[in-house]
Design a protein around this motif. Structure first.
Motif, mmCIF file in Angstrom:
data_model
loop_
_atom_site.group_PDB
_atom_site.id
_atom_site.type_symbol
_atom_site.label_atom_id
_atom_site.label_comp_id
_atom_site.label_asym_id
_atom_site.label_seq_id
_atom_site.Cartn_x
_atom_site.Cartn_y
_atom_site.Cartn_z
ATOM 1 N N GLU A 110 0.829 -1.213 0.000
ATOM 2 C CA GLU A 110 0.000 0.000 0.000
ATOM 3 C C GLU A 110 0.870 1.272 0.000
ATOM 4 O OE1 GLU A 110 -2.938 -0.868 -0.562
ATOM 5 O OE2 GLU A 110 -3.286 -2.812 0.366
ATOM 6 N N GLU A 141 -4.662 4.387 -0.893
ATOM 7 C CA GLU A 141 -3.609 3.419 -0.561
ATOM 8 C C GLU A 141 -3.083 3.715 0.845
ATOM 9 O OE1 GLU A 141 -3.833 1.047 -2.273
ATOM 10 O OE2 GLU A 141 -3.778 1.424 -4.419
ATOM 11 N N HIS A 159 -5.454 2.067 3.052
ATOM 12 C CA HIS A 159 -5.222 0.618 3.113
ATOM 13 C C HIS A 159 -4.065 0.279 4.044
ATOM 14 C CE1 HIS A 159 -7.278 -0.155 -1.024
ATOM 15 N NE2 HIS A 159 -8.098 0.327 -0.118
ATOM 16 N N GLU A 214 -10.743 -0.192 -3.880
ATOM 17 C CA GLU A 214 -9.913 -0.698 -4.986
ATOM 18 C C GLU A 214 -10.618 -0.549 -6.338
ATOM 19 O OE1 GLU A 214 -6.834 -1.953 -3.644
ATOM 20 O OE2 GLU A 214 -6.466 -1.288 -5.662
HETATM 21 FE FE FE2 Z 1 -4.542 -0.838 -1.881
#
Ligand code: FE2
Ligand code: FE2
Length: 473
Positions: A121, A151, A154, A241
Motif C-alpha cells: 500500500e 492506498e 489501506h 480498490e
Molecule cells: Fe490498496
C-alpha cells in the motif's frame, strides 16, 4: 451501524473502548503523517483536492465529495459490517464459526500475510509520488491523488490489524511498513512490482489496471479468510480498490482511443507524428506491467498456498462459486518446465495449485479489459489489436522464473530473447519518448494532453473543466 466516528482516528470499530490500542495507534499516526509528507505526492500537499471520503461503510457512504488538502484526509479504520453467523468457507475448519481472534497456531502465517499485503500500500504511493509534475489534466491529477490517499487508508487497515491482534511484534511490523522504501537497495519493499519505478502516466495507468487488479484478487482471497477481522477489513478495501482499476482501465482506454484517432489523422498512419503513443508501444507497457503483476500471485506450485488454504486463512476469489471447499481431491493440470527446460504436462494436487487458480480468475478479468480496448480500436477502423502475453513471458517468480519465453509462450534461445527484448518490453527510447510527451503538467481547467482522449464524463457529475485540484494554492 455503518457510521464512521468523528474521533482523531475515524473508525467504526469502537476504538475509544480500547484505550491501550487507541493510544498505540495515536502514536503511530504522526509517524504515518511524517511518512506521507516525506514519501507521498511531491509538492501538492498544500493544494485543495476534490476528494471522495468514506463517511460510513454502507454503499451510500461513498457519496461524500469535498475539497481538502491531502494531509487532512480522514484516514482511519473501516471494516465492512459483520456477517451474522459467518462460518469458515474452506479448508480443514470448513463450516466452523469464523475466528474473532488469531488462532495461536496460525499467528505467524497470518501476520506474514497481513504484512505482505500491507507493504504494497505505501509502496505504490512512493512509486507514484512524482507523477503530479507531469499530469495530463486536472481530472487525472485528482484521480491520482484519490488513489494515493486510499492506498494510505489501506496501510491504516493493515496497521490496525497488526496493532490490534499481534502484540508487540505487530506494532514493530507496523513501524516497518513506514520504514521500507520502494526501490531502495537497503530496505526495499517486499514484492518486486512494488520496487519498479513509475515515472510516466502510461505506466501509472498500466499499474492501476494490472497491479491494482492483483490487489483486487489478493483482497478477494483474503476476504474469504476464517479470521473475520481480516475478512471484514479487506471487504471494505475492495470498495476503494474498484476506483483504482477504473482509473487504470479507462486511462489506458483513453490512450488507446487517442492513439487510434491520431493514427487515422497522421499522413503515414503513425500517431507519434502527431504527439500520440503508438499501439506497439502501448503493447510493450502492457507486457511489462502484466508480467510483473502475474509474479505477485506466487509460484504455480506452492506448498505455502496449500497451507494457507488448508488452514482457512486465504481462500479462492468468490469461494462460494466452487463446489468442493476442502480441495483434497482432484488435480490441476499444468504445463511446467522439466529439468531440460521443455514443457511437460503435470497433474498438480489442487491445494498446491491455489496460486494458479487465483491467477486464472485474474487473467480472465484482465482479458475483459483488453477486449474493451480492442473494441475501441475496431470502432476506429484500425486492424491493430492489443493482447495479453503468455503467462510464461518475462517472469521473475515461480516455474518460469528467468526463462526466455517470448510473448506467445515459446521458449527461445537466451541470446535471441536478449536481442529481441526491445520488441516486447519498453526500450530506453520508448520510455524517453513517452516521458517527452509529459514534460510539463497540464493544469488549466479543461486542458487535456494531446496523447490521451478526454474521459466521457467528469468525477461525481462535475464538468470536465471543473477545477478538480486548485493548483493556485
Ligand atoms: Fe490498496
Ligand atoms: Fe489500489
Amino acid at each position: 451501524m455503518g457510521h464512521i466516528s468523528d474521533e482523531k482516528i475515524p473508525n467504526n470499530v469502537n476504538l475509544s473502548s480500547d484505550k491501550k490500542l487507541q493510544r498505540a495507534l495515536e502514536q503511530w499516526q504522526p509517524d504515518f503523517i511524517n511518512w506521507w509528507m516525506e514519501m507521498g505526492p511531491s509538492d501538492f500537499q498544500a493544494h485543495d483536492v476534490y476528494l471522495r471520503t468514506a463517511i460510513s461503510v454502507d454503499t451510500d457512504g461513498w457519496a461524500h465529495f469535498d475539497f481538502l488538502k491531502m494531509p487532512e484526509y480522514r484516514w482511519g479504520i473501516f471494516l465492512a459490517e459483520p456477517v451474522a453467523n459467518r462460518a469458515i468457507g474452506f479448508g480443514e475448519s470448513f463450516g466452523q464459526p469464523v475466528w474473532q481472534d488469531v488462532p495461536g497456531e496460525h499467528r505467524n502465517t497470518l501476520q506474514r500475510l497481513i504484512v505482505t499485503q500491507g507493504d504494497t500500500e505505501p509502496a505504490s504511493v512512493e512509486q507514484q509520488r512524482m507523477l503530479g509534475h507531469s499530469c495530463p489534466s486536472l481530472y487525472d491529477l485528482r484521480n491520482l491523488f484519490q488513489v494515493n490517499v486510499e492506498e494510505g487508508r489501506h496501510l491504516w487497515a493493515m496497521a490496525y490489524l497488526l496493532h490490534r491482534f499481534f502484540g508487540r511484534e505487530g506494532r514493530e511490523e507496523a513501524d516497518e511498513l513506514l520504514a521500507r522504501r520502494s526501490g531502495n537497495e537497503d530496505r526495499p519493499r517486499i514484492l518486486g512490482a512494488f520496487n519498479e519505478p513509475i515515472e510516466d502516466w502510461l505506466s501509472f495507468y498500466m499499474f492501476t489496471m494490472f497491479t491494482d487488479r492483483d490487489g483486487k484478487y489478493q483482497l478477494l482471497a483474503l476476504a474469504e479468510s476464517g479470521f473475520d477481522p481480516l475478512s471484514r477489513t479487506t471487504r471494505f478495501m475492495l470498495t476503494e480498490e474498484a476506483h483504482h482499476m477504473f482509473v487504470g482501465e479507462t486511462g489506458v482506454g483513453r490512450v488507446v482511443q487517442k492513439s487510434a484517432e491520431l493514427t487515422r489523422r497522421s499522413a503515414h498512419g503513425n500517431p507519434r507524428e502527431l504527439g500520440g503513443i503508438d499501439i506497439p508501444t502501448i503493447q510493450k507497457y502492457l507486457n511489462l506491467w502484466y508480467s510483473l503483476s502475474l509474479d505477485l500471485f506466487g509460484s504455480e506450485v506452492s506448498t505455502n498456498a496449500a497451507s494457507f488454504f488448508g488452514a482457512g486463512l486465504k481462500g479462492r476469489a468468490k469461494e462460494e462459486k466452487f463446489a468442493d471447499h476442502i480441495a483434497l481431491q482432484g488435480f490441476y493440470p499444468m504445463e511446467l518446465p522439466a529439468s531440460d527446460g521443455k514443457l511437460q504436462p503435470q497433474q498438480v494436487p489442487l491445494r498446491s495449485a491455489m496460486n494458479e487458480v487465483l491467477r486464472d480468475a485474474y487473467v480472465e478479468d484482465c482479458q475483459r479489459g483488453v477486449d474493451r480496448w480492442n473494441k475501441t480500436l475496431a470502432a476506429a477502423g484500425l486492424s491493430e489489436r492489443l493482447s495479453l502475453p503468455s503467462r510464461r513471458f518475462h517472469r521473475h517468480q515461480g516455474a518460469f522464473d528467468g526463462m526466455p519465453f517470448d510473448p506467445q509462450g515459446k521458449l527461445l534461445p537466451r541470446e535471441e530473447w536478449d536481442r529481441r527484448r526491445d520488441e516486447w518490453i519498453p526500450s530506453a527510447a520508448d520510455k524517453a519518448y513517452v516521458k517527452s510527451l509529459q514534460a510539463k503538467p497540464l493544469t488549466q481547467p479543461g486542458q487535456m494532453a494531446q496523447w490521451i482522449a478526454a474521459p466521457p464524463r467528469g468525477i461525481n457529475n462535475q464538468p470536465l473543466d471543473f477545477v478538480y485540484v486548485r493548483t493556485e494554492a
